[in-house]
Structures are given as structure tokens and as C-alpha cells.
Design a protein around this motif. Structure first.
Motif, PDB file in Angstrom:
ATOM      1  N   GLU A 279      73.606 -80.930 -13.149  1.00  0.00           N
ATOM      2  CA  GLU A 279      74.077 -79.703 -12.101  1.00  0.00           C
ATOM      3  C   GLU A 279      73.550 -79.147 -11.406  1.00  0.00           C
ATOM      4  O   GLU A 279      72.459 -79.131 -11.436  1.00  0.00           O
ATOM      5  CB  GLU A 279      74.114 -78.687 -14.091  1.00  0.00           C
ATOM      6  N   VAL A 280      73.866 -79.052 -10.395  1.00  0.00           N
ATOM      7  CA  VAL A 280      73.868 -78.017  -9.245  1.00  0.00           C
ATOM      8  C   VAL A 280      73.914 -76.909  -9.008  1.00  0.00           C
ATOM      9  O   VAL A 280      75.538 -76.524  -9.530  1.00  0.00           O
ATOM     10  CB  VAL A 280      74.099 -79.021  -7.881  1.00  0.00           C
ATOM     11  N   ILE A 281      73.077 -75.685  -8.917  1.00  0.00           N
ATOM     12  CA  ILE A 281      73.389 -74.567  -8.585  1.00  0.00           C
ATOM     13  C   ILE A 281      72.399 -74.234  -7.165  1.00  0.00           C
ATOM     14  O   ILE A 281      71.466 -74.422  -6.936  1.00  0.00           O
ATOM     15  CB  ILE A 281      72.506 -73.611  -9.238  1.00  0.00           C
ATOM     16  N   TYR A 282      73.746 -73.174  -6.002  1.00  0.00           N
ATOM     17  CA  TYR A 282      73.185 -73.114  -5.227  1.00  0.00           C
ATOM     18  C   TYR A 282      72.871 -71.138  -5.379  1.00  0.00           C
ATOM     19  O   TYR A 282      74.131 -70.969  -5.324  1.00  0.00           O
ATOM     20  CB  TYR A 282      74.041 -73.250  -3.997  1.00  0.00           C
ATOM     21  N   ILE A 283      71.430 -71.351  -4.877  1.00  0.00           N
ATOM     22  CA  ILE A 283      71.481 -69.627  -4.863  1.00  0.00           C
ATOM     23  C   ILE A 283      71.180 -69.944  -3.277  1.00  0.00           C
ATOM     24  O   ILE A 283      69.810 -69.703  -2.998  1.00  0.00           O
ATOM     25  CB  ILE A 283      70.305 -69.190  -5.647  1.00  0.00           C
ATOM     26  N   PRO A 284      72.106 -68.891  -2.976  1.00  0.00           N
ATOM     27  CA  PRO A 284      71.285 -68.678  -0.802  1.00  0.00           C
ATOM     28  C   PRO A 284      70.357 -67.620  -0.642  1.00  0.00           C
ATOM     29  O   PRO A 284      69.838 -67.073  -1.401  1.00  0.00           O
ATOM     30  CB  PRO A 284      73.408 -67.941  -0.377  1.00  0.00           C
ATOM     31  N   GLY A 285      69.772 -67.940   0.219  1.00  0.00           N
ATOM     32  CA  GLY A 285      68.665 -67.299   0.840  1.00  0.00           C
ATOM     33  C   GLY A 285      69.231 -66.320   2.450  1.00  0.00           C
ATOM     34  O   GLY A 285      70.548 -66.217   2.475  1.00  0.00           O
ATOM     35  N   ASN A 286      68.586 -65.771   2.988  1.00  0.00           N
ATOM     36  CA  ASN A 286      68.323 -65.190   4.243  1.00  0.00           C
ATOM     37  C   ASN A 286      68.884 -65.692   5.662  1.00  0.00           C
ATOM     38  O   ASN A 286      70.128 -65.339   6.296  1.00  0.00           O
ATOM     39  CB  ASN A 286      67.293 -64.489   4.528  1.00  0.00           C
ATOM     40  N   HIS A 287      68.306 -67.308   5.297  1.00  0.00           N
ATOM     41  CA  HIS A 287      69.080 -68.162   6.394  1.00  0.00           C
ATOM     42  C   HIS A 287      70.596 -68.753   6.532  1.00  0.00           C
ATOM     43  O   HIS A 287      70.998 -68.304   6.832  1.00  0.00           O
ATOM     44  CB  HIS A 287      68.103 -68.883   6.895  1.00  0.00           C
ATOM     45  N   ASP A 288      71.326 -68.561   4.643  1.00  0.00           N
ATOM     46  CA  ASP A 288      71.970 -69.296   4.807  1.00  0.00           C
ATOM     47  C   ASP A 288      73.084 -68.495   3.671  1.00  0.00           C
ATOM     48  O   ASP A 288      74.009 -68.492   2.575  1.00  0.00           O
ATOM     49  CB  ASP A 288      72.386 -69.997   3.840  1.00  0.00           C
ATOM     50  N   GLU A 289      72.416 -66.900   4.384  1.00  0.00           N
ATOM     51  CA  GLU A 289      73.385 -65.734   3.272  1.00  0.00           C
ATOM     52  C   GLU A 289      75.410 -65.673   3.606  1.00  0.00           C
ATOM     53  O   GLU A 289      75.810 -64.884   2.578  1.00  0.00           O
ATOM     54  CB  GLU A 289      73.017 -64.431   3.898  1.00  0.00           C
ATOM     55  N   PHE A 290      75.532 -66.835   4.591  1.00  0.00           N
ATOM     56  CA  PHE A 290      76.995 -67.131   4.537  1.00  0.00           C
ATOM     57  C   PHE A 290      77.421 -66.854   3.564  1.00  0.00           C
ATOM     58  O   PHE A 290      78.461 -66.634   3.120  1.00  0.00           O
ATOM     59  CB  PHE A 290      77.466 -67.620   5.832  1.00  0.00           C
TER      60      PHE A 290
ATOM     61  N   TYR B 245      80.916 -65.793  -1.371  1.00  0.00           N
ATOM     62  CA  TYR B 245      81.392 -67.052  -2.822  1.00  0.00           C
ATOM     63  C   TYR B 245      80.561 -66.911  -3.605  1.00  0.00           C
ATOM     64  O   TYR B 245      80.556 -68.289  -4.146  1.00  0.00           O
ATOM     65  CB  TYR B 245      81.376 -68.423  -1.738  1.00  0.00           C
ATOM     66  N   VAL B 246      79.507 -66.041  -4.026  1.00  0.00           N
ATOM     67  CA  VAL B 246      79.464 -66.129  -5.061  1.00  0.00           C
ATOM     68  C   VAL B 246      80.055 -66.863  -6.597  1.00  0.00           C
ATOM     69  O   VAL B 246      81.274 -65.509  -6.571  1.00  0.00           O
ATOM     70  CB  VAL B 246      78.119 -65.214  -5.254  1.00  0.00           C
ATOM     71  N   GLY B 247      80.238 -67.231  -7.660  1.00  0.00           N
ATOM     72  CA  GLY B 247      81.279 -67.421  -8.144  1.00  0.00           C
ATOM     73  C   GLY B 247      81.901 -68.347  -8.389  1.00  0.00           C
ATOM     74  O   GLY B 247      82.290 -68.832  -8.686  1.00  0.00           O
ATOM     75  N   LYS B 248      81.787 -68.913  -6.860  1.00  0.00           N
ATOM     76  CA  LYS B 248      82.963 -70.148  -6.562  1.00  0.00           C
ATOM     77  C   LYS B 248      81.961 -71.684  -6.540  1.00  0.00           C
ATOM     78  O   LYS B 248      80.557 -71.297  -6.904  1.00  0.00           O
ATOM     79  CB  LYS B 248      82.533 -70.165  -4.736  1.00  0.00           C
ATOM     80  N   ASN B 249      82.851 -71.949  -6.694  1.00  0.00           N
ATOM     81  CA  ASN B 249      82.370 -74.093  -6.727  1.00  0.00           C
ATOM     82  C   ASN B 249      82.494 -75.184  -5.706  1.00  0.00           C
ATOM     83  O   ASN B 249      84.170 -75.547  -5.617  1.00  0.00           O
ATOM     84  CB  ASN B 249      82.682 -74.342  -8.590  1.00  0.00           C
ATOM     85  N   PHE B 250      81.717 -75.746  -5.198  1.00  0.00           N
ATOM     86  CA  PHE B 250      82.146 -76.852  -4.020  1.00  0.00           C
ATOM     87  C   PHE B 250      82.075 -77.682  -4.131  1.00  0.00           C
ATOM     88  O   PHE B 250      80.653 -78.183  -4.243  1.00  0.00           O
ATOM     89  CB  PHE B 250      81.629 -75.855  -2.482  1.00  0.00           C
ATOM     90  N   GLY B 251      82.823 -78.467  -4.579  1.00  0.00           N
ATOM     91  CA  GLY B 251      81.953 -80.430  -4.397  1.00  0.00           C
ATOM     92  C   GLY B 251      81.499 -80.374  -5.942  1.00  0.00           C
ATOM     93  O   GLY B 251      80.722 -81.956  -5.690  1.00  0.00           O
ATOM     94  N   GLY B 252      81.640 -79.630  -6.413  1.00  0.00           N
ATOM     95  CA  GLY B 252      80.859 -79.502  -7.799  1.00  0.00           C
ATOM     96  C   GLY B 252      79.417 -78.862  -7.949  1.00  0.00           C
ATOM     97  O   GLY B 252      78.433 -78.864  -9.003  1.00  0.00           O
ATOM     98  N   ILE B 253      79.323 -78.181  -6.903  1.00  0.00           N
ATOM     99  CA  ILE B 253      77.793 -77.249  -6.537  1.00  0.00           C
ATOM    100  C   ILE B 253      78.066 -75.453  -6.818  1.00  0.00           C
ATOM    101  O   ILE B 253      79.019 -74.862  -6.166  1.00  0.00           O
ATOM    102  CB  ILE B 253      77.379 -77.670  -5.123  1.00  0.00           C
TER     103      ILE B 253
ATOM    104  N   ALA C 135      75.679 -84.304  -7.979  1.00  0.00           N
ATOM    105  CA  ALA C 135      76.264 -83.863  -8.589  1.00  0.00           C
ATOM    106  C   ALA C 135      77.960 -83.417  -9.131  1.00  0.00           C
ATOM    107  O   ALA C 135      78.387 -84.102  -9.995  1.00  0.00           O
ATOM    108  CB  ALA C 135      77.716 -82.361  -7.964  1.00  0.00           C
ATOM    109  N   ALA C 136      78.117 -85.242  -8.259  1.00  0.00           N
ATOM    110  CA  ALA C 136      79.710 -85.801  -8.882  1.00  0.00           C
ATOM    111  C   ALA C 136      79.036 -86.770  -9.475  1.00  0.00           C
ATOM    112  O   ALA C 136      80.226 -87.534 -10.511  1.00  0.00           O
ATOM    113  CB  ALA C 136      80.592 -86.522  -7.112  1.00  0.00           C
ATOM    114  N   ASN C 137      77.740 -87.576  -9.855  1.00  0.00           N
ATOM    115  CA  ASN C 137      77.636 -88.160 -11.372  1.00  0.00           C
ATOM    116  C   ASN C 137      76.765 -87.347 -12.223  1.00  0.00           C
ATOM    117  O   ASN C 137      76.001 -87.924 -13.101  1.00  0.00           O
ATOM    118  CB  ASN C 137      76.416 -89.125 -10.595  1.00  0.00           C
ATOM    119  N   GLY C 138      76.646 -86.091 -12.941  1.00  0.00           N
ATOM    120  CA  GLY C 138      76.312 -85.254 -13.437  1.00  0.00           C
ATOM    121  C   GLY C 138      76.027 -84.425 -14.144  1.00  0.00           C
ATOM    122  O   GLY C 138      75.493 -83.379 -14.316  1.00  0.00           O
TER     123      GLY C 138
END
Length: 269
Positions: free
Chosen positions: A76-87, A91-99, A71-74
Motif C-alpha cells: 500500500e503506497v500513500i503519497y503525501i505531497p510537500g512544497n517541492h511537489d505541491e503540484f 490530485y488529493v484523493g486520486k490513485n495513480f498506478g496503485g499510489i 505498489a503493483a505487488n501489493g
């Protein structure tokens, strides 16, 4: 130095934080590939397991470090949570460390096809309506994965390649086959409803690229059984990459080893 270059890579069902995660294969994969865009399609971190006891070996930490570095090197990383990481759905719409965290996404391939990207647990009636059944089933599944890991340990000692016993059994049991078929049909229906040409998902740990009445259904698979990724090449073609066939043996978690590799793409479309 990465030796494989793709326009897009999709990964799902890694289950970091669980003993079933094949972090050694995944880390090997991540160090060998580069892409313009990386989708993490749910169940990347297994909070269900972490609630029952902390398990986070060094290799799993290296997996996270590698993704953050991409992510830091360019990339584009998109994280779509599932049921095991529904936590992370909070934070949908947020950006963490380029993700960037999204509930779902529309991906347009190089050749102009539009794909809906989501984890898919919302189309699993057991997860949606009987979570306690899913948890019980999860414990039985974990036991099978432990057996599968020892099973492959002895296969390697005898000179045989990696083979997923759990995946074989799942595909042979009638109820499991019916569940997978119903799940696939539900996702294809959703793609039609949203007016896209295809759908990309995870959740059921069965990697495939199949055409259903003009809708391309793509499942990324997982990194606890089959060690698979969905990739898009520079021309927009999609394929399943089976990394367990690329790495001849598991890396020891305490002593990384050099690996002789063979490159093989399957399920091309």
C-alpha cells in the motif's frame, strides 16, 4: 531479493529531479526492503529544480520504477505531497498506478498508537509567507550539497565512510538550531490539537524520533544529506534507519556495483 521486512516505511525529501538526490543509496535501499505499507511524505519529486532545467538520470527513473513495482505487488503506497511537489496536491484523493495521494493521513501502529502523517511545510513560516526567501536559501543549499557530494567522493577515496557536511553545519548554526526547535514544537502542538499520540513528518531534513511531553515526534530525514528512512517493525516499534551507514560506497550511475553491507538500526523507540 529483499532481506529486510517491515510493517511500514516512511520516506520523504528524496528530491528526484535534482542533482542532490542520492538515488544510488535510495535504489539500493528499495531493493533490500519490503513493507506492507509505504508512505512517501513529500518532496519526492523536486519540481522547483525541474522548472530550471531537466535533470533525470537513469537511476532516478529506476527509483520510480521500483516504487511502482512495489505498489503493483501489493504494498500500500500513500503519497503525501510537500512544497517541492505541491503540484500533486491538486490530485488529493486520486490513485495513480496503485499510489494513493492524500493531504495527510492517520497511521495506526501495530501496538495501537495513532500518528498524524504530513510533510510539514505548512508549519514553516518561511515557506508559507516568504517563498522567495526559501528559493534563495534553496540555491545556497544546493551549492552546499554539490560541495558535500565532492567532499564525500574524496572521503571514499581515502577509505572514510559517508558523512554529511551540510547536515553538520546545519545542526551547528544557531539560527538553524532555533528554527528546527520551533518547527518541532509546532508539529507537536498540532499532534496534541488533533488528539493523536505522535506525528510523522519530513521537510527539514533532520531525522529523529523524540518524545516531547508524551507526544512522539518522528522526522523521516531525507535522501540528499542523511539518506534516512523511518521504519515500523512487526511489533509496532519505530526506528530511524541510516542507509548511508549500510552502503559502504556510492554506486556509479553508469555501472552498478555489488556492495558489502552492515545492518544497524539507531534511534529506536
Amino acid at each position: 531479493m529483499a532481506s529486510l521486512h517491515y510493517r511500514t516505511i516512511w520516506l520523504s525529501d528524496i528530491h528526484l529531479g535534482s542533482r542532490g538526490c542520492n538515488a544510488e543509496f535510495l535504489l539500493d535501499f528499495l531493493t533490500q526492503v519490503e513493507a506492507e505499507r509505504l508512505y512517501l511524505v513529500g518532496d519526492i519529486i523536486d519540481f522547483w529544480k525541474l522548472k530550471n532545467g531537466w535533470y533525470w538520470p537513469k537511476l532516478q527513473n529506476e527509483v520510480v520504477r521500483n516504487v511502482l513495482q512495489k505498489a503493483a505487488n501489493g504494498t500500500e503506497v500513500i503519497y503525501i505531497p510537500g512544497n517541492h511537489d505541491e503540484f500533486f496536491r491538486d490530485y488529493v484523493g486520486k490513485n495513480f498506478g496503485g499510489i494513493r495521494i492524500e493531504a495527510q493521513a492517520i497511521h495506526v501502529t501495530e501496538d495501537g498508537r495513532r500518528f498524524l502523517v504530513l510533510h510539514g511545510d505548512e508549519f514553516d513560516s518561511i515557506v508559507c509567507h516568504s517563498k522567495w526567501v526559501a528559493l534563495i536559501g534553496g540555491h545556497a543549499y544546493d551549492m552546499l550539497l554539490v560541495f558535500n557530494r565532492w567532499f564525500n567522493f574524496f572521503r571514499r577515496k581515502l577509505g572514510f565512510p559517508y558523512w554529511s557536511l551540510s547536515a553538520y553545519l546545519k545542526h551547528k548554526v544557531k539560527n538553524a538550531v532555533n528554527f528546527i526547535s520551533n518547527y518541532e514544537q509546532a508539529l507537536v502542538h498540532e499532534a496534541k490539537r488533533q488528539g493523536v499520540g505522535g506525528i510523522i513528518c519530513g521537510h527539514i531534513h533532520k531525522a529523529t524520533v523524540e518524545d516531547f511531553e508524551g507526544v512522539l515526534y518522528c522526522n523521516t530525514g531525507d535522501w540528499v544529506e542523511s539518506c534516512t528512512a523511518l521504519v515500523e517493525n512487526k511489533a509496532g516499534q519505530l526506528a530511524i534507519l541510516h542507509w548511508a551507514d549500510e552502503s559502504v560506497f556510492l554506486i556509479n550511475e553508469d555501472a552498478p556495483a555489488s556492495i558489502e553491507r552492515k545492518r544497524r538500526l539507531v534511534s529506536t523507540n
